[in-house]
Each structure stands twice: as structure tokens, then as C-alpha cells.
Design an enzyme around this catalytic site. Sequence first.
Site, PDB file in Angstrom:
ATOM      1  N   ASP A   1      34.596  15.874 -15.269  1.00  0.00           N
ATOM      2  CA  ASP A   1      35.028  17.280 -15.288  1.00  0.00           C
ATOM      3  C   ASP A   1      34.997  17.862 -16.697  1.00  0.00           C
ATOM      4  O   ASP A   1      34.734  19.035 -16.893  1.00  0.00           O
ATOM      5  CB  ASP A   1      36.451  17.394 -14.744  1.00  0.00           C
ATOM      6  CG  ASP A   1      36.564  16.766 -13.383  1.00  0.00           C
ATOM      7  OD1 ASP A   1      36.659  17.502 -12.410  1.00  0.00           O
ATOM      8  OD2 ASP A   1      36.531  15.517 -13.293  1.00  0.00           O
ATOM      9  N   TYR A   2      35.290  17.023 -17.694  1.00  0.00           N
ATOM     10  CA  TYR A   2      35.416  17.534 -19.071  1.00  0.00           C
ATOM     11  C   TYR A   2      34.090  17.590 -19.800  1.00  0.00           C
ATOM     12  O   TYR A   2      34.023  17.989 -20.960  1.00  0.00           O
ATOM     13  CB  TYR A   2      36.484  16.720 -19.822  1.00  0.00           C
ATOM     14  CG  TYR A   2      37.771  16.766 -19.036  1.00  0.00           C
ATOM     15  CD1 TYR A   2      38.263  18.013 -18.632  1.00  0.00           C
ATOM     16  CD2 TYR A   2      38.423  15.629 -18.611  1.00  0.00           C
ATOM     17  CE1 TYR A   2      39.400  18.098 -17.839  1.00  0.00           C
ATOM     18  CE2 TYR A   2      39.559  15.719 -17.822  1.00  0.00           C
ATOM     19  CZ  TYR A   2      40.039  16.954 -17.431  1.00  0.00           C
ATOM     20  OH  TYR A   2      41.150  17.053 -16.638  1.00  0.00           O
ATOM     21  N   ILE A   3      33.062  17.225 -19.077  1.00  0.00           N
ATOM     22  CA  ILE A   3      31.734  17.335 -19.669  1.00  0.00           C
ATOM     23  C   ILE A   3      31.381  18.804 -19.892  1.00  0.00           C
ATOM     24  O   ILE A   3      30.523  19.132 -20.706  1.00  0.00           O
ATOM     25  CB  ILE A   3      30.704  16.610 -18.781  1.00  0.00           C
ATOM     26  CG1 ILE A   3      29.650  15.955 -19.658  1.00  0.00           C
ATOM     27  CG2 ILE A   3      30.030  17.534 -17.792  1.00  0.00           C
ATOM     28  CD1 ILE A   3      28.927  14.840 -18.992  1.00  0.00           C
TER      29      ILE A   3
ATOM     30  N   HIS B   1      40.107  16.616 -11.788  1.00  0.00           N
ATOM     31  CA  HIS B   1      39.686  15.234 -12.026  1.00  0.00           C
ATOM     32  C   HIS B   1      38.751  14.690 -10.964  1.00  0.00           C
ATOM     33  O   HIS B   1      38.475  13.521 -10.937  1.00  0.00           O
ATOM     34  CB  HIS B   1      40.910  14.303 -12.101  1.00  0.00           C
ATOM     35  CG  HIS B   1      41.701  14.495 -13.337  1.00  0.00           C
ATOM     36  ND1 HIS B   1      42.661  15.443 -13.452  1.00  0.00           N
ATOM     37  CD2 HIS B   1      41.642  13.868 -14.530  1.00  0.00           C
ATOM     38  CE1 HIS B   1      43.191  15.399 -14.665  1.00  0.00           C
ATOM     39  NE2 HIS B   1      42.588  14.452 -15.341  1.00  0.00           N
TER      40      HIS B   1
ATOM     41  N   GLU C   1      37.416   9.276 -26.293  1.00  0.00           N
ATOM     42  CA  GLU C   1      38.874   9.344 -26.208  1.00  0.00           C
ATOM     43  C   GLU C   1      39.388   8.073 -25.530  1.00  0.00           C
ATOM     44  O   GLU C   1      38.969   7.762 -24.416  1.00  0.00           O
ATOM     45  CB  GLU C   1      39.270  10.593 -25.412  1.00  0.00           C
ATOM     46  CG  GLU C   1      38.838  11.875 -26.128  1.00  0.00           C
ATOM     47  CD  GLU C   1      38.593  13.048 -25.181  1.00  0.00           C
ATOM     48  OE1 GLU C   1      39.057  13.017 -24.035  1.00  0.00           O
ATOM     49  OE2 GLU C   1      37.904  13.997 -25.618  1.00  0.00           O
TER      50      GLU C   1
END
Length: 804
Positions: free
Chosen positions: A551-553, A593, A495
Site C-alpha cells: 500500500d505504501y508503494i 494494509h 523500515e
Amino acid sequence: MQTDPKTNGEISFNDFKETVINDYKIAVTSRECSLLGRREVLTGKAKFGIFGDGKEVPQLAWAKAFQNGDWRSGYYRDQTFMMAIGKLTIEQFFAGLYAHTDIKADPMSAGRQMGGHFATHSLNEDGSWKNLTTQKNSSADISPTAGQMPRLLGLAQASKIFRNVKGIENKTNFSINGNEVAWGTIGNASTSEGLFWETINAAGVLQVPMVMSVWDDEYGISVHAKYQTTKENISEILKGFQRNEDEKGYEIIRVKGWDYPELIEVYNRASQIAREEHVPVLIHVQQLTQPQGHSTSGSHERYKSKERLEWEANYDCNLKMRDWIISSDIATEETLAEIEKDIKKKVRDGKKAAWEAFVAPQKKEQEEAVLLLGNLAESSANKNFIEKIKNELASEKEPLRRNILASARKALRYAIGEDSSEKKQLQDWINNYFEIIQPKYSAHLYSEAKENAKTIKEVLPSYANDAEEVDGRVILRDNFDAIFSKHPEVLIFGEDSGEIGDVNQGLEGMQEKYGKLRVADAGIREATILGQGIGMALRGLRPIAEIQYLDYILYCLQIMSDDLVTTRYRTNGTQKSPLIVRTRGHRLEGIWHSGSQMGGLIHLLRGMYILVPRNMTKAAGFYNTLLETDEPALVIECLNGYRLKEKMPNNLGELKTPIGVVETVKEGTDITLVSYGSTLRIVEEAAKELQQAGIDAEVIDVQSLLPLDLNHDMVKSVAKTNRLLVIDEDVPGGASSYILNQIVEVQGGYKHMDSKPQTLSAKDHRPPYGTDGDYFSKPSVEDVYEKVYEIMHEVNPSEFPKLR
Ligand SMILES: Cc1ncc(C[n+]2csc(CCOP(=O)(O)OP(=O)(O)O)c2C)c(N)n1
Ligand SMILES: [Mg+2]
């Protein structure tokens, strides 16, 4: 003359007849395997069975369209396909069911996966790549439903990369001009999973040569389509994806799963569209059945109505194919009956041979153990007890290794305190047995090649005399530049990674220089970003998948844990997926985050490296090291490090950070402080302040959590200071406890402790937003200072009086 539906009459009717009969033989063989397989489970010879009955005929058609160099990413119903492409024999089918640990007997996984999980070999025994364009390829299956989807996207995308990216034309072991199709299969019910939708959308966006078959039998175990799929029809609700003259999209085809000639036509058409145009195709294969129910764990009579069961009996695809063969005058009823009888015998014989091959080594091992137990009994005061164990073991007709080893180990207990050569022989045999047998269950978690990543030596950064101080992100960016020009097979995607060069500009200008395929923006879809990486790594490319924040892992953690890190292990070293996952984390503020969930990661991701560089020079060095070798890795850059100044090295692209090696960043004598990532800077700061109070701390940066300190350097420090504090910003009991366990238990640090070894971590909640949220949640310089001071106070209260 009747025409062959595939070639429109280019071959003779006799050739056509032969092809059809041959296909029918495969269908019947596969069905017989399913039937006998179920019996093997019910009689206790195998643990669990899940078979491909009811899905045979479409897989024959698929196999015809599947060419050398193509890839499969499917699920447990695909045994007929594997047989049809010549990658699964009757013996191998049963060897898998029994969990035969010889890769030659069970080429799918050497007994590691339950039956129905298919794979081909991409690697030679020495770990080198085979030529993947001259063989038919199947990526190794995983059990979680729809888990095959993200990887499928990457397998398909690799063709697009090979066709369009300059500089990799010579990689002819992996692709011939991107002509390879990636074929996916999924059950109708599993299309309910998010991973299915995410992949379908992404493949439509990327326009990759992917052909997705949905095997629709209206059920997912006991749950009917009405609870699974809107309108109970997946191709109906996917209609918006259909391409048209103005818009790119999918070709969507619907076909009956028992209609052999129609299926052949459909699969050929799909192959052509995907292969030539690089357009994804979805084939909804309807009206399939499941004659024996879902698996050996239950019976479908419990949840299917009488009418449904009757319909399934009439629409069984093998039966329909049989009727078609007879009505088309391809063969008579008698000929087919003869064929079926023959095949029944062949499958029985194959099953028997597989069983004998499976038990033969164990029988030999049993004989050895029985002999040694007999000898021990004769020489022992506890003769009767040992003899009883021996006789029980000897009476087992089909011994398992567990029973052989358990008998030998238990018998030893009866000879405790005795000293005889017979006992010594048994002890040696047990030790030797472990040495030989344990790897059958444990090997290939990481590369076992001599030249593995752990052997790559450090190359220190070098600096010109007038080296500039630059933002950390500039070092990363220029190092990526060096990487892209040195390794044409490297590509990065994520992204905001493309046009703006990632959210922290570590890739600034790279897309302009290396093109939109090599430095690419991706949709917001972490699981399939990961899948792109896995699939492309399986096909010889060197992808770097960027996950925007640590965090988005969590969105792709399942795929990392189930698929990526088990690739080598679950294939017994016959496939590898050397994907680098790049992300950034630690020490930012806010619940979403600031994560540093390292404990979760190190526990769920055994099988890859987890690297936590404290600055961007170190991070650059890790990327360079990883690209010299072939292990998957997660590199977590420090979120607050991109704008911190670092000296600009003059050997970017060449400098290397070693893997599994800690670094002592400050020497000291009073206490060892161990940390990593952003927290390390806080520890360094605290160490400076402690120095002023007369406390001389040694500070160690672990750098690499998996593997951790291969040289056991941390214990050497503890042997000197006799005190230990491990600090990180994970929750209590997370990565800091893992490090503590390594030092105290694994490295034997407990022998050197003069004070209680401790950890200092974050609070066990997430850090609230804002500076104060951070201060009250994560270890601060004051926290580290006071914790160390407290330890020293305990040691010497007069020199270090109570602080607070
Ligand atoms: C993530 C996940 N959830 C649940 C399961 C258990 N499970 C295995 S197969 C299955 C049903 C799948 O049905 P479908 O996709 O229609 O395939 P079919 O078996 O009917 O061919 C379920 C629920 C699983 N393997 N993985
Ligand atoms: Mg189903």
C-alpha cells in the site's frame, strides 16, 4: 603576481589567465547556445526549449571541483556544467533540441528527451559497464521538479558503501575507496517539493558525500520566492541542519552566483568536505538570473517588475564575470569582444551543422519514398491522386519521418486491389521502414542484451528426503543469507529491515551477520528508500530496497514510474538501474494494509518486472534469478504467507523461478482459472470443491505480471478447456482485465471460447477492516465456486442446475 583563487598561487599568472579566459569562453558559448536555441524553437525547427542562461558562472566553478568518478544528479539548467566537463558540444546541444535519434549525435538520449536533460554513458554498446571511475558521470535527468533528489541520495551513498563494506574492494570500475562525490542541483522553487526535504533529511542522517547546489533566481516560472519558501531563503531555514562540534549535519554555504573567484573557492571547499569527510554540503547560490525567462513557452516580462528586470540585466553572471576579468587585468575589453564575436560564429556554424546532420537521413528517406511513389503512380489507375501525394512530399525541404511515412501509407490506399511490382516495392519499403525506424523510438525499454533475465532457466527447488516443513519466512531468510554470502555487492534497506530483520523476520539475524551497512534500517521515507536503490544500482551495486507494505508503494510510485523504469529507455540503453524492490501485499485486512493495486502498478511501471510469487520458495527463486541479471524488478511477497508451512529446499541461493513463465498448478478439462499471489490459494481451494461437483478446472498461476506468459501457455490451456475465468483481488478492470486482454486478444484465445471469458475481482472500493470486511470485498472461495458453477450451468443446465 596575482594569485589563482583555486590554487593559491601555485600556477603562474599566465596559466591562471588562460584558465579564466577558457572558462569565460565556455560561459559565452553556453549563452549563445541558449539565445540561438530559443530562436530555433520560435522559428519552428525545434519543439520546445529550456536553457541554462543566467546560471553559467557557478557551473564553471562546480565543474572545476568535479572529478573523475563523481556523479551529477541535476536539472535542466546545467548545460554550462556539461560543456565545462567536456560532455556537451555545440552540435550535441542542437541535436538534442531537434530530437536527433542517433545516439552519437545526441548522446544525452538519442532524441528521446527534450533538450536540457543531460546524461553520460555508463554502458558500452554491448550493454557492459564502462569504467565509471575514469570518466565524469551524469545520471539522466527527469523533468518532474525535485525528481532528481532521491536518486542523488543513492549516488552519494554508494561512495559510503564502497568505502566501508568489505568484499567489494575489487569493484574498481565503480569506485576508488568511496572517494566520489554526488553533486545535485535544483532550482530554488523546486525546493518546495517534499522530495527535496526528504532527501536533505536522509542525507544528513546517512552522512553521505553529497553536495547540493540550489540555483536561486527567486522565481519558479512566474511564482516568486515569497510563495515558495519560508523567509524566501532556503539556506536560512535549513540552518538547523548545520553541523557543529557536537552534532553531525551539513555544511551550509551561501554564495553569490556571479562572483567567480568566490564560487571557485566555495566549490573546492565543498568538494573537499564531502570527499574526505563524507559530510553533505548545501550550497545556496544566490542572485542568479534568467535572461530569457523560464522556457520558450512564455516571456518573463509578464511577471517580473521593471526593477527586477533591470536588476537582472545588471547582475547577469556572465556580464559580472566579464567586468571582473577586465578590472583584474586578465584581458582587455577588446580581447573579450573578439572572443565573443568568434564564439557567436562558432555557435552559428555548430547549429547549422547539427541541423544538416539531423535532416540528412530524412532527406534520403524522402528521396526513396518519392521514387517509389512516382513508380506506383505510373503503374496505378489512380495516377493523379498518388502523384499529388508524391509532389507534396517531394516539395518538403526539411521532411519529418511522420510525413514521409504518412505519404507512403496514404498512397497505398489508392492502389488497393491493384497488383503490381511497384506496389509490392512500396509495401516492402514501408514494412522495412517500420522495422528500421520504430526501434529508434521504442527500443531499450528492457535489456536487449542476449543474456537478459527472460533467458534465465528455472532451477527447481530440491528437497532432502526428510525435508522439514518450516514457516515461509524461514525459507526467505535462509535464501537471503545465501544471497548475501554469494554476492558481496548486494545490500538491503528499509523500515525495520535491519535490527529486527523486517516486520516478518524474513531477514532475521542478517544484520548481525552482514553488518549495519548491508542490512540497514531506514527512516520512514519511501521515496528516498527507492532513490537510495536507484542511485546505488547506477553505480554497480545490487541494492534491494524494501517497501514495508505494498500500500505504501504509492509514496514512491512517482519515483519508480518517472525515474527507475525509464532509466534504460530515456538514455537509449546507455544507463541501467537494476534495482530490486521488495514488498509484501495482498490479502490482509483493512483499507490501508490489504492493497493489491496491481492494475495501477502494471500500467505505471512498464520498464521493470512485476513478480507475484504465490509462496516464499517462489519468491526466493525470483530473487536468485534477478541477481543473475540486470533488470529492475518489483517482488510482491504474500503478506499472509510468512507463517504458512512450506517444505525447506536444500538448494537455497541456487533455485530459480523463471521470469515471464506461468505454471499450471492443477490440470483440468472444463475451464481455465487464472490467478496469482494470495488469491491463487483461494482459487485452488475452490477448484478442489468444484471437483466434487464434477467440474474439472485447470488452475494457472501467472507468477509474473510483467512480463506475462512469454511462451503463450495460457492460450494452450484455453484451447483445451474452451472456457476462461481470471481471478484477482484488484479492482474491476485492473490486472485481471490486463490478463484477459493478453489471453483473448494478444494470444488469440477468442478463437477457442465456448463461453464468455470473464474476470472475477474485488469490489471497486478498498476492503474494510476485519474478516467480514474482507469477505464482502474480495473474491472468496464461494465467489469463485459460484462464478465457475454459473458458467458451467449456462453450458449444461441439466447437469448443473441453478445454484442460487
Ligand atoms: C512535479 C512538477 N511540477 C511542475 C512542473 C512544471 N515546472 C517545470 S520547471 C518549474 C519551475 C521550477 O522553478 P525552479 O525550481 O526555481 O527552477 P528554475 O527554472 O527557476 O531554474 C515548474 C513549475 C514540473 N516540471 N514538475
Ligand atoms: Mg528558480
